[in-house]
Design a protein around this motif. Sequence first.
Motif, PDB file in Angstrom:
ATOM      1  N   PHE A  51      29.779  39.903  36.926  1.00 25.76           N
ATOM      2  CA  PHE A  51      29.180  38.559  36.982  1.00 25.76           C
ATOM      3  C   PHE A  51      29.865  37.606  36.005  1.00 25.76           C
ATOM      4  CE2 PHE A  51      26.050  35.868  34.715  1.00 25.76           C
ATOM      5  CZ  PHE A  51      25.808  34.927  35.714  1.00 25.76           C
ATOM      6  N   VAL A  52      30.054  38.043  34.776  1.00 27.44           N
ATOM      7  CA  VAL A  52      30.673  37.198  33.754  1.00 27.44           C
ATOM      8  C   VAL A  52      32.117  36.849  34.148  1.00 27.44           C
ATOM      9  CG1 VAL A  52      31.441  37.103  31.349  1.00 27.44           C
ATOM     10  CG2 VAL A  52      29.201  38.069  31.904  1.00 27.44           C
ATOM     11  N   CYS A  53      32.881  37.840  34.571  1.00 25.58           N
ATOM     12  CA  CYS A  53      34.294  37.613  34.924  1.00 25.58           C
ATOM     13  C   CYS A  53      34.436  36.677  36.124  1.00 25.58           C
ATOM     14  CB  CYS A  53      34.975  38.938  35.227  1.00 25.58           C
ATOM     15  SG  CYS A  53      35.181  40.000  33.781  1.00 25.58           S
ATOM     16  N   GLN A  54      33.609  36.873  37.145  1.00 29.61           N
ATOM     17  CA  GLN A  54      33.716  36.049  38.344  1.00 29.61           C
ATOM     18  C   GLN A  54      33.466  34.577  38.016  1.00 29.61           C
ATOM     19  OE1 GLN A  54      34.838  37.163  41.130  1.00 29.61           O
ATOM     20  NE2 GLN A  54      33.783  38.966  41.914  1.00 29.61           N
ATOM     21  N   TYR A  55      32.488  34.313  37.152  1.00 30.22           N
ATOM     22  CA  TYR A  55      32.179  32.922  36.828  1.00 30.22           C
ATOM     23  C   TYR A  55      33.270  32.286  35.960  1.00 30.22           C
ATOM     24  CZ  TYR A  55      27.800  31.982  39.131  1.00 30.22           C
ATOM     25  OH  TYR A  55      26.867  31.703  40.099  1.00 30.22           O
ATOM     26  N   TRP A  58      30.843  35.201  44.811  1.00 26.81           N
ATOM     27  CA  TRP A  58      30.903  36.622  44.446  1.00 26.81           C
ATOM     28  C   TRP A  58      30.131  36.870  43.142  1.00 26.81           C
ATOM     29  CZ3 TRP A  58      32.142  37.207  48.971  1.00 26.81           C
ATOM     30  CH2 TRP A  58      33.326  36.817  49.565  1.00 26.81           C
ATOM     31  N   GLY A  59      30.241  35.964  42.181  1.00 28.08           N
ATOM     32  CA  GLY A  59      29.518  36.136  40.923  1.00 28.08           C
ATOM     33  C   GLY A  59      28.018  36.120  41.107  1.00 28.08           C
ATOM     34  N   GLY A  60      27.526  35.266  42.005  1.00 28.02           N
ATOM     35  CA  GLY A  60      26.089  35.236  42.283  1.00 28.02           C
ATOM     36  C   GLY A  60      25.596  36.556  42.843  1.00 28.02           C
ATOM     37  N   PHE A  61      26.381  37.155  43.719  1.00 31.17           N
ATOM     38  CA  PHE A  61      25.984  38.454  44.263  1.00 31.17           C
ATOM     39  C   PHE A  61      26.028  39.553  43.185  1.00 31.17           C
ATOM     40  CE2 PHE A  61      26.903  36.645  48.534  1.00 31.17           C
ATOM     41  CZ  PHE A  61      25.689  36.968  49.126  1.00 31.17           C
ATOM     42  N   CYS A  62      26.938  39.437  42.234  1.00 35.84           N
ATOM     43  CA  CYS A  62      26.990  40.411  41.140  1.00 35.84           C
ATOM     44  C   CYS A  62      25.712  40.367  40.298  1.00 35.84           C
ATOM     45  CB  CYS A  62      28.208  40.161  40.249  1.00 35.84           C
ATOM     46  SG  CYS A  62      29.782  40.565  41.044  1.00 35.84           S
ATOM     47  N   PHE A  83      41.383  37.493  33.998  1.00 34.66           N
ATOM     48  CA  PHE A  83      39.983  37.819  34.236  1.00 34.66           C
ATOM     49  C   PHE A  83      39.758  38.455  35.604  1.00 34.66           C
ATOM     50  CE2 PHE A  83      39.171  35.412  30.430  1.00 34.66           C
ATOM     51  CZ  PHE A  83      38.064  36.067  29.903  1.00 34.66           C
ATOM     52  N   VAL A  84      40.670  38.236  36.552  1.00 31.90           N
ATOM     53  CA  VAL A  84      40.620  39.020  37.786  1.00 31.90           C
ATOM     54  C   VAL A  84      40.848  40.494  37.459  1.00 31.90           C
ATOM     55  CG1 VAL A  84      41.890  39.552  39.909  1.00 31.90           C
ATOM     56  CG2 VAL A  84      41.192  37.207  39.436  1.00 31.90           C
ATOM     57  N   CYS A  85      41.783  40.766  36.552  1.00 31.83           N
ATOM     58  CA  CYS A  85      42.058  42.149  36.139  1.00 31.83           C
ATOM     59  C   CYS A  85      40.861  42.757  35.398  1.00 31.83           C
ATOM     60  CB  CYS A  85      43.306  42.208  35.269  1.00 31.83           C
ATOM     61  SG  CYS A  85      44.850  41.902  36.165  1.00 31.83           S
ATOM     62  N   VAL A  86      40.223  41.966  34.523  1.00 35.15           N
ATOM     63  CA  VAL A  86      39.041  42.466  33.812  1.00 35.15           C
ATOM     64  C   VAL A  86      37.905  42.735  34.800  1.00 35.15           C
ATOM     65  CG1 VAL A  86      37.301  41.957  32.055  1.00 35.15           C
ATOM     66  CG2 VAL A  86      39.679  41.280  31.685  1.00 35.15           C
ATOM     67  N   THR A  92      30.404  42.058  46.064  1.00 32.13           N
ATOM     68  CA  THR A  92      30.960  41.743  44.741  1.00 32.13           C
ATOM     69  C   THR A  92      32.302  41.027  44.873  1.00 32.13           C
ATOM     70  OG1 THR A  92      32.078  43.892  44.583  1.00 32.13           O
ATOM     71  CG2 THR A  92      29.847  43.740  43.653  1.00 32.13           C
ATOM     72  N   GLY A  93      32.897  41.055  46.067  1.00 32.59           N
ATOM     73  CA  GLY A  93      34.129  40.310  46.316  1.00 32.59           C
ATOM     74  C   GLY A  93      35.413  41.068  46.081  1.00 32.59           C
ATOM     75  N   VAL A  94      35.327  42.389  45.869  1.00 33.57           N
ATOM     76  CA  VAL A  94      36.534  43.130  45.513  1.00 33.57           C
ATOM     77  C   VAL A  94      37.571  43.106  46.627  1.00 33.57           C
ATOM     78  CG1 VAL A  94      35.654  45.372  46.323  1.00 33.57           C
ATOM     79  CG2 VAL A  94      37.390  45.277  44.507  1.00 33.57           C
ATOM     80  N   ASN A  95      37.117  43.186  47.883  1.00 38.17           N
ATOM     81  CA  ASN A  95      38.093  43.220  48.972  1.00 38.17           C
ATOM     82  C   ASN A  95      38.702  41.862  49.250  1.00 38.17           C
ATOM     83  OD1 ASN A  95      38.380  45.924  49.626  1.00 38.17           O
ATOM     84  ND2 ASN A  95      36.535  45.955  50.864  1.00 38.17           N
ATOM     85  N   PHE A  96      38.107  40.797  48.727  1.00 42.38           N
ATOM     86  CA  PHE A  96      38.785  39.507  48.774  1.00 42.38           C
ATOM     87  C   PHE A  96      40.116  39.605  48.027  1.00 42.38           C
ATOM     88  CE2 PHE A  96      39.743  35.595  46.410  1.00 42.38           C
ATOM     89  CZ  PHE A  96      40.026  34.749  47.469  1.00 42.38           C
TER      90      PHE A  96
END
Length: 537
Positions: free
Chosen positions: A348-352, A446-450, A374-377, A288-292
């Motif tokens: 998914f929505v936030c990452q995109y 990351w959004g694609g993986f979500c 949106f990173v915070c959301v 999901t990319g959180v550790n990025f």
Amino acid sequence: MIQKPEHVAGSAAPAILVGLFVSFGGILYGYDTGTIGGILAMPYWRKTFSTGYVNKKDGLLDVSASQSSQIVSLLSAGTFFGALTAAPLADFTGRRIGLIVSTFVFIFGVILQTASIAIPLFVAGRFFAGFGVGLISAIIPLYQSETAPKWIRGAIVGCYQLAITIGLLLAAIVDNATKDRDDTGSYRIPVAVQFAYGIILIIGMLILPETPRYHIKKGKNEAAAKSLSRLRRLDVDHPALIEELSEIQANHEYEMSLGKATYLDCCKGTLGKRLATGCLLQSLQQLTGVNFIFYYGTSFFSNSGIKNSFTVSVITSVVNVCSTFPGLYLVEKWGRRPLLLFGAVGMFVCQYIVAIVGTADPSSQVANKVLIAFVCVYIYFFASSWGPVAWVVTGELFPLKARAKCLSMTTASNWLLNWAIAYATPYMVNEGPGNANLQSKVFFIWGGFCLICAFFVWGLIYETKGLSLEQVDELYAKTSKAWQSKGFVPTVSFQEVQDLGVNARSQSLADMEAGAQRKRSVAHIDEKFDYPEKVEV
């Protein structure tokens, strides 16, 4: 408010307090993960550890992308091997002693990092600290799931993720406080603080009880009764305590009548399905990319033109902590499946949105504010769902005889992807020869993986809310589709199976109902529970 069911005897307070304290180990995980992002951006550390590379962004000495990748990813490499080692350690020494040993390994790694003034010793320290964190990260959910009452187990195990977020926040605060020091204290203070965390965990584990399920596994029934009595605040001869202990023991004896679980056995039948589910869940949590955000967030925000990138990292860490609390409540109110679906779609929505805004106008102040917002959301959606619930689900999936082995493998898959992301990210994001220079475009990945996460939850995550660890076995035996698991009502009592003997596996439905009245048949129990065939020892 989550309330104890009226029919449940005793007090849940001791088990809750024990589970909450053990969660403290998550601070070691979160702090060690979070502190490196700030250290990599400290001017003094960059100058001290540089081997001659000059950062084109600010003209200062720095470490190269490959060195940064090595420094960050060595922790994750250590955690991968630590997680795999956790199973034999936890089964040999016990869950409690295993945590103490793990913490000493972690402290050794901290000593090496604190003493270092060059990259080789620093990365060696990160490997050993990671090895200890890997051990801890597999044993803590195991300990929590084996001691917590079933009606609040999800919230207790989820507190491990809350502790991780608190560790990340503490790392951001300490990094921010020492970043401007022009001496070794700039990085040694943030690293050395971890001594205190380790000592607190060791002292506490010397006092806390071993899990009753581990005592049952070792044939120490009297010790198991004392441990459960302490956790439930009931006398050892109380009917409710005897019933709970008898069901654990009967289930374990039935499992063992079918043979011990080797690593190969863990990959067969419904147990193999559960192992695959746990490994995929933990892997997707990382993808999901959180550790990025927490490994490279400070550097990423700085390179994106955002001023006070350290302050932004503190803000994202605060959001991470605060957003975990709704997840601890909703995991017991909504259940596991709905909360994971909610989080996957939201992320998914936030990452995109972040990817589109950051790519369209990367130099705009308005775009930078939208990016941070949106990173915070996104962090809210992660911290209230996939953060805690991934640990909850994997802690509930497996039968006692295979639990330590399977949990170590699922946790190792988490750390394997953690390592891969930590290693690959500098090459994916940074400028320069051989680098992809994706910058904000990395959020499309990351959004694609979500989105994949949402389909995965629908197809493979069973609803285990309100079931005992033993009843989860029956759920997987009787329910072939994950989306059919909601509303499952357990009907098999392993105490009755034990009373009838192992030969009950060949009895018919009519025989069982005549003998047990209110219970459904345990006929063809081998097919229902699909454990590996009995092996000769």
